[in-house]
Scaffold this motif. Sequence first.
Motif, mmCIF file in Angstrom:
data_model
loop_
_atom_site.group_PDB
_atom_site.id
_atom_site.type_symbol
_atom_site.label_atom_id
_atom_site.label_comp_id
_atom_site.label_asym_id
_atom_site.label_seq_id
_atom_site.Cartn_x
_atom_site.Cartn_y
_atom_site.Cartn_z
ATOM 1 N N LEU A 6 71.473 41.183 76.976
ATOM 2 C CA LEU A 6 70.652 40.124 77.556
ATOM 3 C C LEU A 6 70.488 38.967 76.574
ATOM 4 C CD1 LEU A 6 67.673 41.876 79.360
ATOM 5 C CD2 LEU A 6 69.820 41.118 80.309
ATOM 6 N N THR A 7 70.504 37.768 77.115
ATOM 7 C CA THR A 7 70.248 36.600 76.270
ATOM 8 C C THR A 7 68.741 36.370 76.190
ATOM 9 O OG1 THR A 7 70.258 35.019 78.074
ATOM 10 C CG2 THR A 7 72.388 35.536 77.085
ATOM 11 N N ASP A 8 68.356 35.415 75.403
ATOM 12 C CA ASP A 8 66.933 35.121 75.210
ATOM 13 C C ASP A 8 66.269 34.732 76.539
ATOM 14 O OD1 ASP A 8 64.717 34.829 73.456
ATOM 15 O OD2 ASP A 8 64.936 32.659 73.615
ATOM 16 N N PHE A 9 66.974 33.915 77.317
ATOM 17 C CA PHE A 9 66.446 33.480 78.610
ATOM 18 C C PHE A 9 66.343 34.672 79.564
ATOM 19 C CE2 PHE A 9 67.309 30.747 82.593
ATOM 20 C CZ PHE A 9 65.945 30.572 82.808
ATOM 21 N N VAL A 59 58.937 38.113 82.861
ATOM 22 C CA VAL A 59 58.219 37.556 84.011
ATOM 23 C C VAL A 59 58.243 38.541 85.178
ATOM 24 C CG1 VAL A 59 58.254 35.710 85.742
ATOM 25 C CG2 VAL A 59 58.602 35.163 83.338
ATOM 26 N N ARG A 68 65.840 37.780 78.734
ATOM 27 C CA ARG A 68 64.680 38.580 78.308
ATOM 28 C C ARG A 68 63.396 37.968 78.834
ATOM 29 N NH1 ARG A 68 67.750 39.502 73.626
ATOM 30 N NH2 ARG A 68 67.021 37.593 72.641
ATOM 31 N N PHE A 69 63.333 36.640 78.822
ATOM 32 C CA PHE A 69 62.159 35.950 79.349
ATOM 33 C C PHE A 69 62.005 36.248 80.845
ATOM 34 C CE2 PHE A 69 60.140 32.294 81.379
ATOM 35 C CZ PHE A 69 58.964 32.220 80.650
ATOM 36 N N ALA A 77 70.981 45.332 75.801
ATOM 37 C CA ALA A 77 71.427 44.785 74.517
ATOM 38 C C ALA A 77 72.178 43.474 74.700
ATOM 39 C CB ALA A 77 72.304 45.785 73.793
#
Lengths: 140, 231
Positions: A105-108, A115, A110-111, A103
């Motif tokens: 985690l930032t957007d980056f 990966v 999550r990216f 919860a």
Amino acid sequence: MAFKRFVEVGRLCIISYGEHADKICVIVDIQDQGHVVIDATADSGVPRTVINVKRLKLTDVVVKLPRACKTSVVRKALEAQQAVQRFRETAWGQKVEKQRVRARLTDFDRFRVMVARKRRSQLIKHELGRLRSETKTSAS
Amino acid sequence: MSVFTKGSSERAERDAALQAAIKEQAAIISGTGNVIELKPSERAPKRKPSFYPVDARVRRLHTSAKKRSQKQRTRLRNSIQPGTVLIMLAGRFRGKRVVFLRQLEHSGLLLVTGPFALNGVPLRRVNQVYVIATKTRVDISGIDTSSVDDTWFTKGARKAREERKKARLRGADGSGGESTVKQCLPEEKKNLQKQIDGQVMKAVEGIPLLREYLSSRFTLTKGQYPHRMTF
């Protein structure tokens, strides 16, 4: 099926509703059929209150506590018996911890997770294909 | 009372000016250059206004950005700092992740860049309500963007638009044929884009996967609720 988790003094619980949702507390006293007194560690921020049992999720962990003991005694007992740590080690506790991390985690982040997951499944797929072809050649 | 007297005196002044103008016109028409005195019957009759203004007309004050006080300037959200990666939410670049460079003085809009080579977003102005600010930041200190301001975006744009329109109309007639004016960016704008992007890219390359991150589009998947997520 016999019940294993009971509403009893010393039962570690997770609050499921309201301001202190998802926080860990412990039952200190039982008031009536529906209500109990709870208390918690200082860092959780949960005050000593009466709460409806419906708003509690019972865990497997039980702490040895005298009934209706003082907050200071509760905190000492929780500390000494490593109650919260014992809960964190259970599968449920680990799941909660994982959800908490996810919860935040930032957007980056999550990216990057995406990966990493792709890479993992690629490796697995690759290895599986290799093993399959090996077994085929050995069988024939 | 004073209002009425003031109003009437103004009207008298206006009438006098009108009469003078008529005289001048008559002189020009007659070719003499001499001012001909008009008879009272020839003068334009005094017109009464058919209505009175109900309210004082609201006049917009055009103040320059420098004169504007701190209060009047658009307040930037705290989450948006130079170098912050933003997610665009509206327009043709929606879903793109871009780098915030700085807030423009006059309009208060955000100056962003893709960088263009990564996701096709050029130097662009965006309103901050149409972006999500992420916690990811690129170090863009030392990048000079002072040559870009609001006029950089508007200058020449209108003229180019009109020319394109004319060309289109010519094409529709069949007389002009293909439009000769192509929609293209001036060379100096392209160069500035390259120059700024080059510096941003240097900072981007320093962080692993950030390049891929900026190239990809933002999407929501099942079970993701933007109001519950951290960015």
